[in-house]
Design an enzyme around this catalytic site. Structure first.
Site, PDB file in Angstrom:
ATOM      1  N   ARG A  76       0.856  -1.204   0.000  1.00 21.91           N
ATOM      2  CA  ARG A  76       0.000   0.000   0.000  1.00 21.91           C
ATOM      3  C   ARG A  76       0.883   1.243   0.000  1.00 21.91           C
ATOM      4  NH1 ARG A  76      -3.882  -0.037   5.008  1.00 21.91           N
ATOM      5  NH2 ARG A  76      -5.030  -1.639   3.869  1.00 21.91           N
ATOM      6  N   ARG A 145      -1.749   6.710   9.575  1.00 20.45           N
ATOM      7  CA  ARG A 145      -1.847   6.144   8.223  1.00 20.45           C
ATOM      8  C   ARG A 145      -1.906   7.250   7.165  1.00 20.45           C
ATOM      9  NH1 ARG A 145      -3.898   0.908   8.155  1.00 20.45           N
ATOM     10  NH2 ARG A 145      -3.250  -0.213  10.017  1.00 20.45           N
ATOM     11  N   LYS A 209      -3.883   1.491  14.954  1.00 19.50           N
ATOM     12  CA  LYS A 209      -3.819   2.385  13.802  1.00 19.50           C
ATOM     13  C   LYS A 209      -4.444   3.747  14.127  1.00 19.50           C
ATOM     14  CE  LYS A 209      -6.244  -0.470  11.195  1.00 19.50           C
ATOM     15  NZ  LYS A 209      -7.201  -1.100  10.234  1.00 19.50           N
ATOM     16  N   LYS A 211      -5.932   7.455  12.112  1.00 17.85           N
ATOM     17  CA  LYS A 211      -6.277   7.996  10.791  1.00 17.85           C
ATOM     18  C   LYS A 211      -6.695   9.466  10.859  1.00 17.85           C
ATOM     19  CE  LYS A 211      -7.562   3.492   9.074  1.00 17.85           C
ATOM     20  NZ  LYS A 211      -8.608   2.630   8.491  1.00 17.85           N
ATOM     21  N   CYS A 440     -15.297  -2.954  -0.292  1.00 16.75           N
ATOM     22  CA  CYS A 440     -13.923  -3.228   0.128  1.00 16.75           C
ATOM     23  C   CYS A 440     -13.362  -4.385  -0.688  1.00 16.75           C
ATOM     24  CB  CYS A 440     -13.883  -3.550   1.615  1.00 16.75           C
ATOM     25  SG  CYS A 440     -14.566  -5.176   1.978  1.00 16.75           S
ATOM     26  N   CYS A 446      -8.058 -10.674   1.214  1.00 20.82           N
ATOM     27  CA  CYS A 446      -8.177 -10.212   2.594  1.00 20.82           C
ATOM     28  C   CYS A 446      -8.351 -11.406   3.544  1.00 20.82           C
ATOM     29  CB  CYS A 446      -9.353  -9.248   2.751  1.00 20.82           C
ATOM     30  SG  CYS A 446      -9.510  -8.738   4.473  1.00 20.82           S
ATOM     31  N   CYS A 485     -16.667  -7.877   5.954  1.00 20.44           N
ATOM     32  CA  CYS A 485     -16.661  -8.226   7.383  1.00 20.44           C
ATOM     33  C   CYS A 485     -16.931  -6.941   8.164  1.00 20.44           C
ATOM     34  CB  CYS A 485     -15.324  -8.872   7.772  1.00 20.44           C
ATOM     35  SG  CYS A 485     -14.028  -7.700   8.176  1.00 20.44           S
ATOM     36  N   CYS A 489     -14.096  -1.517   6.081  1.00 18.10           N
ATOM     37  CA  CYS A 489     -13.136  -0.790   5.239  1.00 18.10           C
ATOM     38  C   CYS A 489     -13.804   0.065   4.162  1.00 18.10           C
ATOM     39  CB  CYS A 489     -12.157  -1.767   4.607  1.00 18.10           C
ATOM     40  SG  CYS A 489     -11.182  -2.650   5.835  1.00 18.10           S
TER      41      CYS A 489
HETATM   42 FE1  SRM Z   1      -9.163  -1.691   6.188  1.00 17.65          FE
HETATM   43  C1  SRM Z   1      -7.891  -4.302   7.852  1.00 17.65           C
HETATM   44  C2  SRM Z   1      -8.341  -3.106   3.307  1.00 17.65           C
HETATM   45  C3  SRM Z   1      -9.781   1.249   4.679  1.00 17.65           C
HETATM   46  C4  SRM Z   1     -10.931  -0.608   8.930  1.00 17.65           C
HETATM   47  N1  SRM Z   1      -8.206  -3.398   5.691  1.00 17.65           N
HETATM   48  C5  SRM Z   1      -7.712  -4.340   6.588  1.00 17.65           C
HETATM   49  C6  SRM Z   1      -6.876  -5.383   5.829  1.00 17.65           C
HETATM   50  C7  SRM Z   1      -5.455  -4.911   5.819  1.00 17.65           C
HETATM   51  C8  SRM Z   1      -7.025  -6.829   6.319  1.00 17.65           C
HETATM   52  C9  SRM Z   1      -6.044  -7.334   7.340  1.00 17.65           C
HETATM   53  O1  SRM Z   1      -5.811  -6.667   8.371  1.00 17.65           O
HETATM   54  O2  SRM Z   1      -5.519  -8.411   7.128  1.00 17.65           O
HETATM   55  C10 SRM Z   1      -7.524  -5.252   4.416  1.00 17.65           C
HETATM   56  C11 SRM Z   1      -6.648  -5.658   3.239  1.00 17.65           C
HETATM   57  C12 SRM Z   1      -7.509  -6.227   2.145  1.00 17.65           C
HETATM   58  C13 SRM Z   1      -6.771  -6.474   0.888  1.00 17.65           C
HETATM   59  O3  SRM Z   1      -6.650  -7.649   0.499  1.00 17.65           O
HETATM   60  O4  SRM Z   1      -6.333  -5.529   0.243  1.00 17.65           O
HETATM   61  C14 SRM Z   1      -8.033  -3.834   4.467  1.00 17.65           C
HETATM   62  N2  SRM Z   1      -8.959  -1.027   4.390  1.00 17.65           N
HETATM   63  C15 SRM Z   1      -8.697  -1.794   3.301  1.00 17.65           C
HETATM   64  C16 SRM Z   1      -8.886  -1.006   2.021  1.00 17.65           C
HETATM   65  C17 SRM Z   1      -7.943  -1.408   0.892  1.00 17.65           C
HETATM   66  C18 SRM Z   1     -10.356  -1.129   1.606  1.00 17.65           C
HETATM   67  C19 SRM Z   1     -10.697  -0.760   0.203  1.00 17.65           C
HETATM   68  O5  SRM Z   1     -11.339  -1.603  -0.422  1.00 17.65           O
HETATM   69  O6  SRM Z   1     -10.371   0.310  -0.286  1.00 17.65           O
HETATM   70  C20 SRM Z   1      -8.686   0.420   2.570  1.00 17.65           C
HETATM   71  C21 SRM Z   1      -7.241   0.840   2.574  1.00 17.65           C
HETATM   72  C22 SRM Z   1      -7.085   2.207   3.142  1.00 17.65           C
HETATM   73  C23 SRM Z   1      -5.720   2.811   3.005  1.00 17.65           C
HETATM   74  O7  SRM Z   1      -5.340   3.136   1.876  1.00 17.65           O
HETATM   75  O8  SRM Z   1      -5.067   3.024   4.026  1.00 17.65           O
HETATM   76  C24 SRM Z   1      -9.166   0.236   3.999  1.00 17.65           C
HETATM   77  N3  SRM Z   1     -10.103   0.034   6.762  1.00 17.65           N
HETATM   78  C25 SRM Z   1     -10.339   1.081   5.934  1.00 17.65           C
HETATM   79  C26 SRM Z   1     -11.287   1.969   6.529  1.00 17.65           C
HETATM   80  C27 SRM Z   1     -11.870   3.221   5.894  1.00 17.65           C
HETATM   81  C28 SRM Z   1     -11.072   4.457   6.199  1.00 17.65           C
HETATM   82  O9  SRM Z   1      -9.986   4.399   6.784  1.00 17.65           O
HETATM   83  O10 SRM Z   1     -11.555   5.521   5.831  1.00 17.65           O
HETATM   84  C29 SRM Z   1     -11.629   1.420   7.756  1.00 17.65           C
HETATM   85  C30 SRM Z   1     -12.690   1.980   8.735  1.00 17.65           C
HETATM   86  C31 SRM Z   1     -12.225   3.153   9.495  1.00 17.65           C
HETATM   87  C32 SRM Z   1     -11.516   2.733  10.736  1.00 17.65           C
HETATM   88  O11 SRM Z   1     -10.308   2.480  10.673  1.00 17.65           O
HETATM   89  O12 SRM Z   1     -12.178   2.623  11.770  1.00 17.65           O
HETATM   90  C33 SRM Z   1     -10.865   0.204   7.889  1.00 17.65           C
HETATM   91  N4  SRM Z   1      -9.328  -2.342   8.141  1.00 17.65           N
HETATM   92  C34 SRM Z   1     -10.146  -1.804   9.088  1.00 17.65           C
HETATM   93  C35 SRM Z   1     -10.087  -2.617  10.264  1.00 17.65           C
HETATM   94  C36 SRM Z   1     -10.846  -2.359  11.590  1.00 17.65           C
HETATM   95  C37 SRM Z   1     -10.062  -1.442  12.437  1.00 17.65           C
HETATM   96  C38 SRM Z   1     -10.655  -1.173  13.791  1.00 17.65           C
HETATM   97  O13 SRM Z   1      -9.955  -0.647  14.626  1.00 17.65           O
HETATM   98  O14 SRM Z   1     -11.790  -1.435  14.047  1.00 17.65           O
HETATM   99  C39 SRM Z   1      -9.219  -3.696   9.971  1.00 17.65           C
HETATM  100  C40 SRM Z   1      -8.831  -4.851  10.896  1.00 17.65           C
HETATM  101  C41 SRM Z   1      -7.797  -4.476  11.898  1.00 17.65           C
HETATM  102  O15 SRM Z   1      -7.206  -3.409  11.864  1.00 17.65           O
HETATM  103  O16 SRM Z   1      -7.568  -5.328  12.756  1.00 17.65           O
HETATM  104  C42 SRM Z   1      -8.777  -3.491   8.628  1.00 17.65           C
HETATM  105 FE1  SF4 Z   2     -11.192  -7.251   4.591  1.00 13.03          FE
HETATM  106 FE2  SF4 Z   2     -13.185  -6.809   6.253  1.00 13.03          FE
HETATM  107 FE3  SF4 Z   2     -11.696  -4.774   5.403  1.00 13.03          FE
HETATM  108 FE4  SF4 Z   2     -13.344  -5.924   3.741  1.00 13.03          FE
HETATM  109  S1  SF4 Z   2     -13.959  -4.862   5.608  1.00 13.03           S
HETATM  110  S2  SF4 Z   2     -11.181  -5.446   3.305  1.00 13.03           S
HETATM  111  S3  SF4 Z   2     -13.303  -8.018   4.385  1.00 13.03           S
HETATM  112  S4  SF4 Z   2     -10.993  -6.419   6.670  1.00 13.03           S
END
Ligand code: SRM
Ligand code: SF4
Length: 575
Positions: A76, A145, A209, A211, A440, A446, A485, A489
């Site tokens: 990323r 981030r 993390k 943001k 997502c 993922c 899930c 995201c």
């Molecule tokens: Fe996310 C984890 C993809 C934006 C909340 N996210 C992941 C992981 C890395 C899975 C993992 O931990 O193994 C995913 C990788 C999937 C893949 O195969 O690429 C993943 N997140 C993404 C992306 C690529 C979604 C998308 O389709 O665009 C976004 C990448 C953002 C970036 O460029 O940095 C992405 N993730 C978000 C957002 C939206 C935002 O930031 O505006 C959220 C919700 C906001 C937040 O953080 O609360 C988000 N991702 C999570 C979470 C839950 C975090 C939490 O504290 O609740 C996880 C799981 C974790 O961190 O344990 C996670």
């Molecule tokens: Fe993976 Fe869940 Fe984030 Fe979708 S919402 S990219 S399934 S961690």
């Protein structure tokens, strides 16, 4: 405020003994026996902007064949505000074509992701990204981030100022360890220089993390209230006066665990542009010292605030920053989506926003005709813009779309011709539902996905469009978000209609958010499959078609007509 005490979780220990995020990454990368990294290094590599993954589509097949999973890496970028030059575009495109699978992927935080990079090519890929003057440091991990910035093409001058501030803040909050440069770019350790000093983060970085997003009203494309720390620009007579500050947003939750929940940020006051760095550092270090390091699922800033109280946390921020926040100024958001097509900026240049379905830039063949060739088409557009070198740039949006920004009038025709030739003008005919939909990544990469999202979106959209058409709602700008899930995201808890994955083919149906990113939705039906989803929506859409008021959004209508199973538990953010 009292700091956390007690037993910390395993990730804290990995960070503590990592020698500034070095761990045994070099040895892991050099190990020819496996496509994977050692376990602790799988955690540490996140801080370098990469995740170890495996192809879940063939996981079972490989297990039966007694093969290790098909490991590969997602990388990323750290691209504040999602801004890159045409020259950088061409380089990233070449990297995607050489080292990755499934093209370039625009994320919901304005970064690029490369999927499917194998371990033996990881270092070459990282070097190629850095050669494009883009890094991946801190794109993942318990640090600040990628900083999101409104992609608003209308206010070009305000965008330039806010973007510069965001990019500077992103730099300021980078970890200072040289590990990244040593491991990926062969920088030599300088004898006697501090190796592990982290003035902002300390030895164990943040509890989780973090943001930051900058919004420029009236558009809330960054979903500023979903950010740990949000800055809402206040523009007076075209000039930036400062920012309202919002803290404590976050989407992630776990199914069936009331200790975890999505939360919208609280607006706590106003700061001048000169105070942004100080207030951001105060929030980051307060979270560093008071965030929960014992229970990882409760470690985000939103829980720190709820555990200590908003007032106490705000006082702590002011103490650390060394000044009081001014009272918040009025603000108004109209929506959190993107504007498509050409718009004229306030600097005489034009900006074209293209729809990129789920952010995936690939060439898709069609049985008949050329198909949609985003990768090839954008490569040609980048070539033209690069050749003329007139200051045009690419801006990824937080809604996974792309703005070709700052195009001089003389270049519009050629861009239009290429857009038509490669079939990139899908936004013209797409329904509002399709234009605004987010999904997502989910399967197959993922590791946390419980259900499909990106791959399911096209099929789901087709069925929902048929349903909307049946009720004469084909032009209704309903905002749909799908996540595989509950981590959220695609920021699904801010969708007017959202599906949150529960199991293969099964989702929680969430309804009732607004379209300005100021009200969360609420659970309507739990763990249902597509036929039940469509059946649950049909009567609600019928009522919406018959009873909606002028310009009333679907989420707003459901609330007014008291059609939700339960009212949203959280009041909406107000100015
Ligand atoms: Fe996310 C984890 C993809 C934006 C909340 N996210 C992941 C992981 C890395 C899975 C993992 O931990 O193994 C995913 C990788 C999937 C893949 O195969 O690429 C993943 N997140 C993404 C992306 C690529 C979604 C998308 O389709 O665009 C976004 C990448 C953002 C970036 O460029 O940095 C992405 N993730 C978000 C957002 C939206 C935002 O930031 O505006 C959220 C919700 C906001 C937040 O953080 O609360 C988000 N991702 C999570 C979470 C839950 C975090 C939490 O504290 O609740 C996880 C799981 C974790 O961190 O344990 C996670
Ligand atoms: Fe993976 Fe869940 Fe984030 Fe979708 S919402 S990219 S399934 S961690």
């Amino acid at each position: 405020m009292s700091a956390q005490t007690g037993k910390t979780n395993a990730v804290e220990e990995i960070k503590r003994v990592s020698r500034g995020l070095r761990g045994s990454l070099l040895a892991s990368l050099a190990d020819p026996v496996t496509g994977a990294l050692r376990e602790d290094d799988q955690t540490l590599i996140k801080y370098h902007g990469s995740y170890q993954q495996d192809d879940r589509d063939i996981r079972e097949e490989r297990r039966l064949a007694k093969l290790e999973p098909a490991y590969s890496f997602m990388i990323r970028t750290r691209t504040p505000g999602g801004v890159i030059t045409p020259a950088q575009w061409l380089k990233l495109d070449a990297i995607a074509t050489t080292y990755a699978e499934r093209g370039l992927r625009i994320t919901t935080r304005q970064a690029f992701q490369f999927h499917g990079v194998i371990k033996t090519e990881l270092k070459s890929t990282m070097q190629a990204i850095n050669a494009a003057l883009i890094d991946t440091l801190a794109a993942c991990g318990d640090v600040n981030r990628n900083v999101a910035v409104a992609a608003n093409p209308l206010l070009s001058r305000a965008h330039a100022t806010v973007y510069a501030q965001a990019a500077a803040l992103s730099e300021h909050l980078l970890p200072s360890t040289r590990a990244y440069y040593e491991i990926w770019l062969d920088e030599k350790q300088v004898a006697g220089s501090p190796q592990f000093d982290e003035p902002i983060y300390g030895a164990t970085y943040l509890p989780r993390k973090f943001k930051i997003g900058f919004a420029i009203p009236p558009y809330n494309d960054v979903d500023v209230f979903a950010q740990d720390l949000g800055f809402i620009a206040v523009i007076v007579n075209g000039a930036l006066a400062g920012y309202n500050v919002s803290i404590g947003g976050g989407m992630g939750a776990s199914h069936g665990d009331p200790e975890t929940y999505p939360r919208l940020g609280d607006v706590i006051g106003f700061v001048s542009p000169a105070q942004v760095t100080a207030v951001a550092e105060a929030v980051v270090t307060a979270q560093r010292d008071h965030g929960n390091r014992n229970v990882r699922k409760r470690a985000r800033l939103k829980y720190t605030i709820d555990d200590h109280g908003l007032d106490a946390f705000t006082i702590e921020i002011e103490r650390r920053a060394g000044f009081r926040l001014a009272p918040a100024r009025a603000f108004e958001f109209h929506h959190n989506g993107d504007r498509f097509g050409w718009v004229e900026g306030d600097d005489g240049r034009s900006h074209l926003t293209l729809r990129i379905p789920a952010g995936r830039i690939v060439d898709t063949a069609q049985a008949e005709g050329p198909g949609v060739r985003h990768l090839s088409g954008l490569r040609e557009i980048a070539r033209v813009l690069h050749e003329h070198d007139e200051g045009a740039e690419f801006r990824m949006t937080p809604n996974q779309n792309l703005v070709i920004a700052g195009v001089p009038a003389a270049r519009r025709d050629v861009v239009d011709a290429l857009v038509a030739l490669y079939g990139l003008d899908g936004y013209r005919s797409a329904s509002p539902l399709r234009r605004n939909a987010l999904a997502c990544v989910a399967l197959p990469t993922c590791g946390l996905a419980m259900a499909e999202a990106e791959r399911y979106l096209p099929e789901l959209l087709g069925k929902l469009e048929t349903l909307l058409q049946k009720h004469g709602l084909q032009d209704a700008p309903i905002n749909l978000r799908v996540s595989g899930c509950p981590n959220g995201c695609s920021r699904p808890y801010l969708g007017e209609i959202a599906l949150v994955g529960k199991a293969p083919g099964r989702y929680n149906l969430m309804l009732g958010a607004d379209h300005r990113g100021q009200r969360l939705n609420t659970l309507y039906r739990e763990n249902i499959a597509e036929p039940e989803i469509l059946a649950a929506l049909a009567p609600l859409l019928a009522r919406y078609a018959a009873e909606r008021q002028a310009d009333e959004g679907f989420g707003d209508f459901l609330l007014r007509a008291a059609l939700l199973a339960q009212a949203p538990a959280v009041p909406e953010v107000s100015a």
